[in-house]
Write an enzyme that holds these catalytic residues in place. Structure first.
Site, PDB file in Angstrom:
ATOM      1  N   HIS A 134      56.040  38.176  17.673  1.00 58.46           N
ATOM      2  CA  HIS A 134      55.884  36.761  17.161  1.00 58.46           C
ATOM      3  C   HIS A 134      56.720  36.633  16.084  1.00 58.46           C
ATOM      4  O   HIS A 134      57.700  37.237  15.459  1.00 58.46           O
ATOM      5  CB  HIS A 134      54.367  36.752  16.634  1.00 58.46           C
ATOM      6  CG  HIS A 134      54.076  37.717  15.498  1.00 58.46           C
ATOM      7  ND1 HIS A 134      53.894  39.025  15.775  1.00 58.46           N
ATOM      8  CD2 HIS A 134      53.935  37.597  14.083  1.00 58.46           C
ATOM      9  CE1 HIS A 134      53.649  39.550  14.383  1.00 58.46           C
ATOM     10  NE2 HIS A 134      53.840  38.821  13.509  1.00 58.46           N
ATOM     11  N   ASP A 178      56.595  34.760  12.116  1.00 62.55           N
ATOM     12  CA  ASP A 178      55.223  34.503  11.140  1.00 62.55           C
ATOM     13  C   ASP A 178      54.879  32.997  10.862  1.00 62.55           C
ATOM     14  O   ASP A 178      53.821  32.769  10.675  1.00 62.55           O
ATOM     15  CB  ASP A 178      55.407  35.454   9.983  1.00 62.55           C
ATOM     16  CG  ASP A 178      55.229  36.837  10.044  1.00 62.55           C
ATOM     17  OD1 ASP A 178      55.613  37.573   9.302  1.00 62.55           O
ATOM     18  OD2 ASP A 178      54.635  37.066  11.199  1.00 62.55           O
ATOM     19  N   HIS A 197      59.116  39.749  15.352  1.00 65.71           N
ATOM     20  CA  HIS A 197      58.995  41.188  15.320  1.00 65.71           C
ATOM     21  C   HIS A 197      57.556  41.554  15.925  1.00 65.71           C
ATOM     22  O   HIS A 197      56.742  40.554  16.208  1.00 65.71           O
ATOM     23  CB  HIS A 197      58.757  41.571  13.804  1.00 65.71           C
ATOM     24  CG  HIS A 197      57.981  40.833  12.912  1.00 65.71           C
ATOM     25  ND1 HIS A 197      58.439  39.373  12.875  1.00 65.71           N
ATOM     26  CD2 HIS A 197      56.550  40.927  12.591  1.00 65.71           C
ATOM     27  CE1 HIS A 197      57.236  38.866  12.086  1.00 65.71           C
ATOM     28  NE2 HIS A 197      56.136  39.990  11.952  1.00 65.71           N
ATOM     29  N   ARG A 242      46.678  53.376  10.970  1.00 66.83           N
ATOM     30  CA  ARG A 242      47.991  53.137  10.223  1.00 66.83           C
ATOM     31  C   ARG A 242      47.619  52.053   9.329  1.00 66.83           C
ATOM     32  O   ARG A 242      47.102  50.843   9.646  1.00 66.83           O
ATOM     33  CB  ARG A 242      48.819  52.639  11.395  1.00 66.83           C
ATOM     34  CG  ARG A 242      50.226  52.142  10.992  1.00 66.83           C
ATOM     35  CD  ARG A 242      50.600  50.820  12.022  1.00 66.83           C
ATOM     36  NE  ARG A 242      52.084  50.375  11.787  1.00 66.83           N
ATOM     37  CZ  ARG A 242      52.393  49.296  11.218  1.00 66.83           C
ATOM     38  NH1 ARG A 242      51.426  48.510  10.949  1.00 66.83           N
ATOM     39  NH2 ARG A 242      53.639  48.970  11.245  1.00 66.83           N
TER      40      ARG A 242
END
Ligand SMILES: O=C(O)CCC(=O)C(=O)O
Ligand SMILES: [Fe+3]
Length: 703
Positions: A550, A552, A622, A632
Site C-alpha cells: 500500500h 500511506d 510498501h 513483531r
C-alpha cells in the site's frame, strides 16, 4: 554538607536516588526526603569536585612542555606521554581523595534522564508537602516547573502552595538555578529589549554572553575529568596510537557537544542554533540603539569572527563606522578577547575532529552552523558535494520514469542524535526518500516498550484478541500514547515506561524532520505501538502478507500505476516512520515495491532500535511479509506538515501529564478551587482532572 559517605568519600548518587524513590513508595517520607536530597547534593558535589580537579590539574605537566621548548630535538614523543601521565596522576590524586571508585563511574542514562527532566523535584515537592514543609515543597515545585513549564498540575500545586501560611514569594526559588543562570539572563535581555530599554538590554545581553561562555567552560571541564566513552567501533586490533587518537577525539567531541548542551533549555530536547552569534546579533543592535557605537563596532567585529563574509554584518559595520566619523580609535576597535579566544579554540578543535572524521573513521556531529567551509577537509566536502549531485541526478532520472517525489522533502539531511547511524540510504534502498537508521533505541529501551505492549495487551485494549485487519493468520494489538498514560494512571503500567513511549516518538520525529530536510514544522499525525503475532496452527501454507502492499497517503492502483489521494487514505500524512523493537519472530520483513505493487525494490529486516523513514506518497509503496512465528512489535508513526491535522490525542496525553511536547498547544483555561492538598489520586481521568483541582499531585505513579 551531608553529601559524603562514612568514609568521607562521595558515594554513587544513582543508588541514593533509587533508595529515596523506594522510600517514597513505602511512604517513608523522612527517608525519601533524606535520600533524594542526598543524591541531589552528591551529584552536585561530584560536579564541583570534577571542576576543582580540572582546574587544579590544568597546568600539571606543563613544565615538561617548557623544557621541551628549551631542549630542542629530544625525543618529544616521550615528553608528550610524560605530560599525559602527569595530568592523569594529578587528576587521579585529586579525585581519589573525594570520590569513591563507584562514585566515579558513569551512571546509567536512566538517572541522567531523571535529573535532566528534574523529576527528583517532583518527588520532593510531594514529600515535603507530606512532611508539612510547605516552603520546601514550594521550592521543589518551582524547580520542577522551570523545566516543565506546561505541567498544568504543577502549576496548580504552585498556586496552592502560594496560598499556604508561611509561604512567601521568596520560597519559590529555582534550586538548579546555578547551572541555568544564562537562561534567566537571556529572558531578562529579551524582556528589556521588548520594552525598548536599550541600556538595560545592553547590560543583559553582555551578561548573557558572559554567562553562556562561563557555562560552556563549566561543561567542558566535566569532559576532562569524567571518564570518556570510547567510540563503539574502536576494535581491539587497533594499535596504541589509534586507540589514543580515538580517545582524544571523543574528549574533543565531548567538549564540542557543550555548545548544544548549553544552548538547550532545561527540559527541552532541541537547542537554540547559533546561540552565541545570535546573542551578539541582539547585543550590537541594543548597543547601537543605546548610542554605544564603539561597543557596537566591537560586537560586530566579534560577530564577524563567526561569519566573516556576512553581508549584513559588514554593511552594519560600515554604517556604525561612518557614524563614528573621525573617531579612528573607536572605528578600529577589535573583537572581544573572550570571543576571539573562543573561536580560535573551537576552530583548532574542529580541525582535529574533522581530521579524525576524514582519516580515522571518527563520527562527529558539529553543533555549530558557523563552522567555516575550509575547516572541513576537501575530501569530505567533495563527498558531500557528490552526494548532492547524485541526488540531483537521481531527481532528474526519476523524472524520466515519472518517479519524482513532489513531496518537497529530500533525504540526506543531518542526523542530529548521537549514536544513531544511517544503515541504508536512498541508494541502498533503491528508491527515493527512504532511510534506515540504527541505534535509535537501546536494548533496555526496547525491552521496556515490549513489556509495555505485553501488559497493555493483557489488561485488554481495543485490539485485544482481534484478528489482524490485514490477515486472518495473525493477531493485531495497538496501543496509543494516551491509552498508555491512562493505563499508567490506573496503575496498570509504569508511568515512566509510558513516558518512554512518548519520548521515543519525539526522538523519531527529530530524526525524520532533520534527515528529510523539512522546511516547515513537522507534527505528529498518528502514532501507535503495533504488535502482530502469528496465530499458532494457522500458518500452514500461508501465501498472504502481514500487511498488503500500500501507499500511506493515497490509494494505489497498480494496474495504472496511479495513486489516488482521497479517502479512506490518510491524505494529509507526509512522512512515515516505523521504529522496530525486536527481531525474535519469523517473517515480518518490511519491503518496498515499484508502483506495480509486485517488483520488490528493497527489504528491511526489523531489529531493536532500527527506524525506517520514508515519504508517505506514491514513490514508496510498501508491505510486510507474513509473521509466521512469534510476535513483531513496532512503533508506527506518521507525520504531517499541516498543523490542523496534528494528533490531538497525543496532545491530550501530553497535557494530562504536563509533558513538554511540541510547542503548539494552547494552554487550557484552568478553574480555581479550594487548596487542600493531598496525594495524587490514581484514577483521575483527564476529563475529571479539570474539575478535581483540590489535590496536589505528582503526576506520576511509579518509577
Ligand atoms: O510495520 C511495518 O513495518 C509497516 C507498517 C505499515 O506500513 C503501516 O502500518 O502502514
Ligand atoms: Fe504503511
Amino acid at each position: 554538607a551531608g553529601s559524603t559517605s562514612l568514609s568521607g568519600l562521595l558515594p554513587p548518587y544513582d543508588e541514593l536516588y533509587y533508595r529515596g524513590v523506594r522510600a517514597y513508595f513505602t511512604k517513608d517520607w523522612e527517608k525519601a526526603a533524606e535520600y533524594i536530597e542526598l543524591s541531589i547534593s552528591t551529584r552536585e558535589a561530584l560536579r564541583k569536585t570534577r571542576r576543582k580537579c580540572h582546574d587544579a590539574c590544568s597546568t600539571a605537566g606543563d613544565e615538561i612542555v617548557s623544557r621541551l621548548d628549551r631542549e630542542k630535538g629530544t625525543s618529544w614523543d616521550l615528553w608528550a606521554l610524560d605530560w599525559i601521565q602527569q595530568r592523569a596522576e594529578c587528576i587521579r590524586f585529586c579525585l581519589g581523595r573525594a570520590v569513591t571508585p563507584a562514585g566515579q563511574l558513569p551512571v546509567s542514562s536512566d538517572i541522567e534522564y531523571e535529573f535532566g527532566t528534574r523529576n527528583a523535584y517532583n518527588f520532593l515537592q510531594l514529600i515535603y508537602y507530606e512532611l508539612s514543609k510547605p516552603r520546601k515543597a514550594a521550592a521543589a515545585a518551582h524547580t520542577f516547573f522551570m523545566a516543565n513549564p506546561s505541567h498544568l498540575e504543577m502549576r496548580n500545586n504552585i498556586e496552592k502552595y502560594r496560598r499556604m501560611p508561611g509561604v512567601t514569594e521568596d520560597a519559590f526559588e529555582d534550586r538548579e538555578r546555578e547551572l541555568e543562570k544564562h537562561w534567566e539572563v537571556y529572558d531578562a535581555a529579551v524582556t528589556a529589549e521588548s520594552s525598548s530599554d536599550w541600556a538595560l538590554a545592553v547590560k543583559r545581553w553582555k551578561e548573557c554572553v558572559n554567562e553562556t561562555l562561563k557555562q560552556t567552560d563549566e561543561c567542558r571541564a566535566q569532559c576532562v575529568v569524567a571518564s570518556q566513552r570510547l567510540p563503539e567501533e574502536t576494535d581491539s586490533t587497533e594499535g596504541a596510537y589509534e586507540k589514543a587518537a580515538a580517545l582524544s577525539l571523543s574528549l574533543l567531541a565531548c567538549k564540542q557537544a557543550c555548545v548544544a548542551l548549553v544552548s538547550t533549555r532545561p527540559g527541552r530536547i532541541s537547542s537554540h542554533e547559533d546561540f552565541l552569534p545570535m546573542q551578539l546579533e541582539h547585543l550590537h543592535i541594543a548597543q547601537y540603539k543605546a548610542g554605544d557605537l564603539k561597543g557596537a563596532v566591537q560586537t560586530l567585529r566579534s560577530l564577524l569572527l563567526f561569519y566573516p563574509k556576512d553581508n549584513e554584518t559588514l554593511s552594519n559595520l560600515q554604517l556604525y563606522s561612518e557614524s563614528l566619523e573621525g573617531d579612528t580609535e573607536a572605528q578600529a576597535t577589535g573583537p572581544s578577547q573572550e570571543i576571539s579566544n573562543y573561536i580560535s579554540r573551537a576552530l583548532a578543535e574542529k580541525k582535529l575532529l574533522y581530521f579524525g572524521v576524514e582519516n580515522l573513521d571518527f563520527k562527529f556531529f558539529d553543533p555549530d552552523l558557523w563552522t567555516p567551509e575550509d575547516i572541513v577537509p576537501e575530501s569530505l566536502r567533495e563527498s558531500w558535494r557528490a552526494e548532492r549531485e547524485q541526488l540531483i541526478e537521481k531527481l532528474k532520472e526519476g523524472e524520466k520514469v515519472l518517479e519524482v517525489d513532489d513531496s518537497g522533502f529530500y533525504a540526506g539531511g543531518p542526523v542530529p542524535l548521537v549514536g544513531v547511524t544511517i544503515t541504508m540510504d536512498d541508494e541502498a534502498l533503491n528508491g527515493t526518500n527512504r532511510v534506515v537508521f540504527d541505534g535509535v533505541l537501546s536494548q533496555s529501551e526496547c525491552d521496556t516498550v515490549m513489556q509495555l505492549a505485553r501488559i497493555a495487551a493483557s489488561v485488554g485494549d481495543g485490539y485485544k484478541g482481534r484478528r489482524s485487519p490485514h490477515t486472518p493468520h495473525e493477531k493485531f494489538e495497538g496501543l496509543t500514547v494516551l491509552r498508555a498514560f491512562k493505563l499508567a494512571q490506573d496503575g496498570m503500567l509504569n508511568q515512566s515506561d509510558a513516558k518512554l513511549l512518548h519520548e521515543i516518538g519525539e526522538r523519531a520525529r527529530i530524526l525524520i524532520h532533520s534527515y528529510f530536510r523539512s522546511h516547515s514544522a513537522l507534527y505528529f499525525s498518528y502514532t501507535h505501538l503495533v504488535c502482530r503475532s502469528a496465530i499458532p496452527g494457522h500458518q500452514e501454507g500461508r501465501l498472504d502478507l502481514s500487511h498488503p502492499v500500500h501507499v500511506d497517503n493515497c490509494i494505489l492502483e497498480p494496474e495504472t500505476r496511479q495513486c489516488w489521494r482521497e479517502a479512506p487514505a490518510f491524505t494529509h500524512r507526509d512522512l512515515s516512520a516505523i521504529l522496530y523493537l525486536n527481531d525474535d519472530f519469523e517473517g515480518g520483513e518490511l519491503f518496498f515495491t515499484d508502483r506495480d505493487a509486485k517488483t520488490i525494490t528493497a527489504r528491511v529486516k526489523p531489529s531493536c532500535g532500527r527506524l525506517v523513514g520514508f515519504t508517505s506518497g506514491p514513490v514508496n509503496p510498501h508491505g510486510v511479509t507474513a509473521v509466521t512465528a512469534g510476535r513483531r512489535c513496532a512503533l508506527a508513526l506518521w507525520f504531517t506538515t499541516e498543523k490542523h491535522h496534528r494528533d490531538m490525542e497525543r496532545q491530550e496525553a501530553e497535557a494530562m501529564l504536563g509533558i513538554d511536547g511540541q510547542k503548539v498547544k494552547e494552554e487550557k483555561e484552568e478553574s480555581d478551587s479550594n487548596p487542600t492538598p493531598a496525594r495524587s489520586g490514581r484514577s483521575q481521568s483527564s476529563k475529571s482532572r479539570s474539575k478535581e483541582r483540590e489535590r496536589v499531585s505528582s503526576g506520576r505513579d511509579e518509577l
